[in-house]
Design a protein around this motif. Structure first.
Motif, short mmCIF file in Angstrom:
data_model
loop_
_atom_site.label_atom_id
_atom_site.label_comp_id
_atom_site.label_asym_id
_atom_site.label_seq_id
_atom_site.Cartn_x
_atom_site.Cartn_y
_atom_site.Cartn_z
N ARG A 39 0.82 -1.21 0.00
CA ARG A 39 0.00 0.00 0.00
C ARG A 39 0.86 1.26 0.00
O ARG A 39 0.48 2.29 -0.51
CB ARG A 39 -0.90 -0.01 1.23
CG ARG A 39 -2.36 -0.08 0.86
CD ARG A 39 -3.27 -0.35 2.04
NE ARG A 39 -2.78 0.00 3.34
CZ ARG A 39 -2.94 1.20 3.89
NH1 ARG A 39 -3.55 2.17 3.26
NH2 ARG A 39 -2.50 1.42 5.10
N PHE A 40 2.00 1.16 0.68
CA PHE A 40 2.89 2.31 0.75
C PHE A 40 4.10 2.11 -0.15
O PHE A 40 4.64 1.02 -0.24
CB PHE A 40 3.38 2.51 2.19
CG PHE A 40 2.37 3.20 3.05
CD1 PHE A 40 2.23 4.57 3.02
CD2 PHE A 40 1.57 2.45 3.89
CE1 PHE A 40 1.30 5.20 3.82
CE2 PHE A 40 0.64 3.08 4.71
CZ PHE A 40 0.50 4.45 4.68
N PHE A 41 4.51 3.17 -0.77
CA PHE A 41 5.70 3.14 -1.61
C PHE A 41 6.79 3.93 -0.91
O PHE A 41 6.55 5.05 -0.44
CB PHE A 41 5.34 3.76 -2.97
CG PHE A 41 6.53 3.96 -3.86
CD1 PHE A 41 7.12 2.88 -4.50
CD2 PHE A 41 7.05 5.22 -4.06
CE1 PHE A 41 8.23 3.06 -5.32
CE2 PHE A 41 8.15 5.41 -4.88
CZ PHE A 41 8.75 4.32 -5.51
N GLN A 42 7.96 3.32 -0.78
CA GLN A 42 9.04 3.99 -0.05
C GLN A 42 9.88 4.86 -0.99
O GLN A 42 10.49 4.35 -1.93
CB GLN A 42 9.94 2.95 0.62
CG GLN A 42 11.15 3.53 1.32
CD GLN A 42 10.82 4.38 2.54
OE1 GLN A 42 10.25 3.88 3.50
NE2 GLN A 42 11.15 5.67 2.50
#
Lengths: 258, 14
Positions: free
Chosen positions: B1-4
């Motif tokens: 869900r999160f992109f770093q």
């Protein structure tokens, strides 16, 4: 040549503890101003910035800028051989193949010297601009450490939102969600280092990987307080000031929700 | 869900 004598050798141990989980090697830059280090973790998500000012040393001599490339794992092994009360002297030549560490016990009844090989490190040096932060939060470092640990038990990413009412830390994981709000309390009877202070020009909110924040809290023994600086859409800075000496700062890129 | 994101997305190389 470079020569620096530090009365509180235990400080070096604490500094190394604060970086050893994040980097395995780094260039310590010796300059007339002090000893500094800038290094990124292997995935280039976080950056460590250390400054130990020359004034903080009992004796400091540095004729020219000398990069001292060291393997951090080996450095930790060597510095572990010093007693926490020992006086530590670091010495090297202008183009060093080796660095010498001299440990003297406080009562001057034991002297040890260790020589460590240097290495050539080709690292990327980033230009981190001096920044005016939209939100600055100063809080007890132990509380921040506890908070990051608690959040990491629930989720991988923490959302930090700062408003003038306080700082809200939120996370979500398989088992559920967690929210912790820390409110500023500047008017109480607390000592300065027990207070939480929030200064903002506008509310800021961003998500960060807890794995890194938790590593940063290894610097907690260096300072009773920690300062978080945030600007919308920019990395967060987590700063631990070292009294009369300098700082350990960490920069961490935000996570972006897909 | 999160992109770093990476730090090089924000800071120039020295």
């Amino acid at each position: 040549m470079f020569e620096a004598r530090l009365l509180q050798g235990g400080l070096l141990k604490k500094v190394l503890d604060s970086i050893k989980d994040i980097i395995t090697e780094g260039n310590f830059d010796c300059s007339p101003n002090g000893l500094s280090l800038q290094a990124m973790d292997s995935s280039h998500v976080s950056l460590i910035d250390i400054l130990l000012e020359s004034e903080g040393f009992e004796h400091y001599r540095c004729d020219r800028n000398i990069p001292m490339g060291l393997n951090i794992t080996n450095l930790v092994k060597m510095i572990k051989c010093a007693g926490s009360e020992d006086i530590v002297t670091i010495k090297c030549e202008d183009k060093p193949d080796n660095v010498t560490f001299l440990f003297e016990s406080k009562d001057n009844d034991k002297i040890s010297d260790f020589e460590m090989k240097t290495m050539t490190i080709d690292d990327e040096h980033l230009l981190v601009p001096d920044q005016t932060y939209t939100a600055v939060v100063k809080m007890p470092s132990a509380e921040f450490q506890r908070l990051c640990r608690d959040m990491a038990a629930i989720g991988d990413t923490v959302n930090i939102s700062v408003t003038k009412e306080g700082v809200r830390f939120s996370t979500t994981g398989d088992m559920g969600t967690a929210n912790i709000t820390v409110r500023p309390n500047p008017s109480g009877d607390q000592k300065e280092e027990e207070r939480t202070e929030v200064q903002i020009t506008e509310p800021v909110s961003a998500g960060f990987a807890l794995r890194y924040l938790n590593s940063f809290t290894k610097a907690t023994p260096l300072s009773p307080t920690v300062t978080l600086g945030m600007v919308p859409n920019l990395p967060i800075v987590v700063e631990y000031k070292i009294a009369d000496m300098g700082h350990v700062r960490y920069y961490l890129a935000p996570k972006i929700e897909d | 869900r999160f992109f770093q994101n990476h730090l090089s997305d924000y800071y120039m190389q020295d």
